[in-house]
Design a protein around this motif. Structure first.
Motif, mmCIF file in Angstrom:
data_model
loop_
_atom_site.group_PDB
_atom_site.id
_atom_site.type_symbol
_atom_site.label_atom_id
_atom_site.label_comp_id
_atom_site.label_asym_id
_atom_site.label_seq_id
_atom_site.Cartn_x
_atom_site.Cartn_y
_atom_site.Cartn_z
ATOM 1 N N LEU A 132 0.470 -1.010 -0.482
ATOM 2 C CA LEU A 132 -0.160 -0.337 0.168
ATOM 3 C C LEU A 132 1.057 0.999 0.214
ATOM 4 O O LEU A 132 0.505 1.962 -0.195
ATOM 5 C CB LEU A 132 -0.812 -0.057 1.234
ATOM 6 N N ALA A 133 1.893 1.058 0.499
ATOM 7 C CA ALA A 133 2.507 2.328 0.959
ATOM 8 C C ALA A 133 3.398 2.554 -0.429
ATOM 9 O O ALA A 133 3.879 3.900 -0.691
ATOM 10 C CB ALA A 133 4.310 2.028 1.745
ATOM 11 N N ALA A 134 3.542 1.551 -1.006
ATOM 12 C CA ALA A 134 4.835 1.916 -2.912
ATOM 13 C C ALA A 134 3.322 2.874 -3.454
ATOM 14 O O ALA A 134 4.224 3.779 -4.278
ATOM 15 C CB ALA A 134 4.875 0.721 -3.762
ATOM 16 N N GLN A 135 1.776 2.639 -3.052
ATOM 17 C CA GLN A 135 0.641 3.765 -3.897
ATOM 18 C C GLN A 135 0.884 4.473 -3.593
ATOM 19 O O GLN A 135 0.134 5.743 -4.012
ATOM 20 C CB GLN A 135 -0.537 2.112 -4.156
ATOM 21 N N ARG A 136 0.829 5.267 -2.169
ATOM 22 C CA ARG A 136 0.689 6.071 -1.162
ATOM 23 C C ARG A 136 1.695 6.906 -0.847
ATOM 24 O O ARG A 136 1.099 8.043 -0.409
ATOM 25 C CB ARG A 136 -0.214 5.524 -0.311
ATOM 26 N N VAL A 137 2.594 6.856 -1.036
ATOM 27 C CA VAL A 137 3.935 7.540 -0.803
ATOM 28 C C VAL A 137 4.086 9.098 -1.597
ATOM 29 O O VAL A 137 3.611 8.775 -2.460
ATOM 30 C CB VAL A 137 5.575 6.961 -0.455
ATOM 31 N N ASP A 138 4.494 9.889 -0.708
ATOM 32 C CA ASP A 138 4.617 11.497 -0.812
ATOM 33 C C ASP A 138 6.221 11.443 -1.301
ATOM 34 O O ASP A 138 7.085 10.453 -0.332
ATOM 35 C CB ASP A 138 4.373 12.215 -0.230
ATOM 36 N N ALA A 139 6.207 12.969 -1.872
ATOM 37 C CA ALA A 139 8.035 13.242 -2.048
ATOM 38 C C ALA A 139 8.509 13.173 -0.476
ATOM 39 O O ALA A 139 9.493 12.925 -0.075
ATOM 40 C CB ALA A 139 8.597 14.557 -1.979
ATOM 41 N N ALA A 140 7.371 14.037 0.366
ATOM 42 C CA ALA A 140 8.280 14.078 2.045
ATOM 43 C C ALA A 140 8.511 12.705 2.816
ATOM 44 O O ALA A 140 9.085 12.567 3.313
ATOM 45 C CB ALA A 140 7.494 14.822 2.578
ATOM 46 N N GLY A 141 7.796 11.569 2.535
ATOM 47 C CA GLY A 141 7.869 10.587 3.330
ATOM 48 C C GLY A 141 8.768 9.709 2.720
ATOM 49 O O GLY A 141 9.614 8.508 3.501
ATOM 50 N N LEU A 142 9.305 9.775 1.035
ATOM 51 C CA LEU A 142 10.587 9.070 0.503
ATOM 52 C C LEU A 142 11.988 10.220 1.099
ATOM 53 O O LEU A 142 12.527 8.816 1.385
ATOM 54 C CB LEU A 142 10.382 9.167 -0.988
ATOM 55 N N GLU A 143 11.523 11.374 1.538
ATOM 56 C CA GLU A 143 12.820 11.516 2.504
ATOM 57 C C GLU A 143 13.202 11.510 2.981
ATOM 58 O O GLU A 143 14.738 10.880 3.838
ATOM 59 C CB GLU A 143 12.667 13.410 1.706
ATOM 60 N N ARG A 144 12.385 11.086 4.477
ATOM 61 C CA ARG A 144 11.959 10.482 5.257
ATOM 62 C C ARG A 144 12.705 9.312 6.087
ATOM 63 O O ARG A 144 13.296 9.124 5.713
ATOM 64 C CB ARG A 144 11.024 10.483 6.303
ATOM 65 N N LEU A 145 12.504 8.396 4.525
ATOM 66 C CA LEU A 145 13.409 6.840 4.185
ATOM 67 C C LEU A 145 14.471 7.261 4.511
ATOM 68 O O LEU A 145 15.230 5.834 4.956
ATOM 69 C CB LEU A 145 11.943 6.533 3.658
ATOM 70 N N ARG A 146 14.791 8.313 3.272
ATOM 71 C CA ARG A 146 16.179 8.426 2.829
ATOM 72 C C ARG A 146 17.082 8.163 3.833
ATOM 73 O O ARG A 146 18.037 7.354 4.268
ATOM 74 C CB ARG A 146 16.550 8.906 1.519
ATOM 75 N N GLY A 147 16.411 9.538 4.842
ATOM 76 C CA GLY A 147 17.132 9.682 6.129
ATOM 77 C C GLY A 147 17.698 8.867 7.117
ATOM 78 O O GLY A 147 18.814 8.321 7.426
#
Length: 243
Positions: free
Chosen positions: A96-111
């Motif tokens: 579900l996350a792969a379909q709904r994640v936004d740019a801010a969420g991706l940046e947090r996960l990268r960090g």
């Protein structure tokens, strides 16, 4: 441990103890002392006692015959069952996350992935466990499914004590962040199937390092149990001989 603010003390105390279980802050079989926890949280004993009773009712803690409350002992069958359930539900969450994640969420996960690399390189096991938990729940939050995340939190509360055994195997370090990076790439590509496979692989890799320790601990318990019964048998034998 940080002091608690005076608001919803019962629920907040419950949350803090549950978070501790999820993060492997308590050891398997450890007895939880109400006054010690109350002093650490800066609250009275009442909310701690009620929180512990609530966690016993939810089977995250167990009550001993002497009425003390403890973290459950590690059990192989329970761990294997929890693994199966976690793979299904956490796999659904990352899909579900792969379909709904936004740019801010991706940046947090990268960090978080970068921070985990630092912790692994430093062999900082406590930091790794905390960051690993933060990464997973930041990931699951992107599913935008609060009921699903709540169920996953309960599962982590039951499996947390097992994670305390994870770094018994030094070989785990190089693998500790590999699947997180795969999951992140899958989310960046909106590939729910690959994200799910990465999540299942992440859980499976950790289990390969935990299961041998559980087998050794189970064998040790069986040996202690057999030794504990021998005097009783000898006593009966002596009694029979006397008759």
């Amino acid at each position: 441990m940080d002091k608690l603010e005076y608001r919803s003390l019962n629920d907040q105390t419950y949350d803090r103890i549950k978070e501790g279980l999820m993060a492997a802050a308590f050891r398997p079989g450890e007895t939880l002392v109400i006054r010690t926890i109350a002093a650490a949280f800066g609250v009275s004993t009442t909310p701690v006692r009620e929180a512990l009773q609530r966690l016993v009712a939810e089977r995250l803690l167990v009550m001993k015959p002497n009425r003390s409350i403890a973290v459950p002992e590690l059990e192989l069958d329970a761990y294997v069952e929890l693994l199966r359930i976690r793979c299904e539900l956490e796999g659904l969450a990352v899909d579900l996350a792969a379909q709904r994640v936004d740019a801010a969420g991706l940046e947090r996960l990268r960090g978080l992935v970068a921070d985990i690399d630092v912790a692994v390189e430093a062999h900082d096991h406590a930091a790794y466990r905390a960051l690993n938990q933060t990464f997973h729940f930041a990931l699951y939050d992107e599913a935008r499914s609060p009921r699903l995340v709540g169920i996953i939190q309960d599962l982590w509360g039951q499996t947390g004590p097992y994670v305390s055994e994870l770094f018994v195997s030094e070989q785990y370090g190089p693998e500790a962040n590999r699947e997180h990076k795969r999951i992140l790439r899958a989310l960046e590509g909106r590939d729910g199937a690959d994200a799910r496979e990465g999540l299942v692989a992440d859980i499976t890799i950790a289990s390969r390092h935990i299961l041998p320790q559980l087998l050794r601990m189970g064998a040790a318990r069986s040996t202690r149990h057999r030794r504990g019964r021998r005097p009783e048998k000898a006593e009966h034998a002596e009694g029979d001989a006397a008759q």
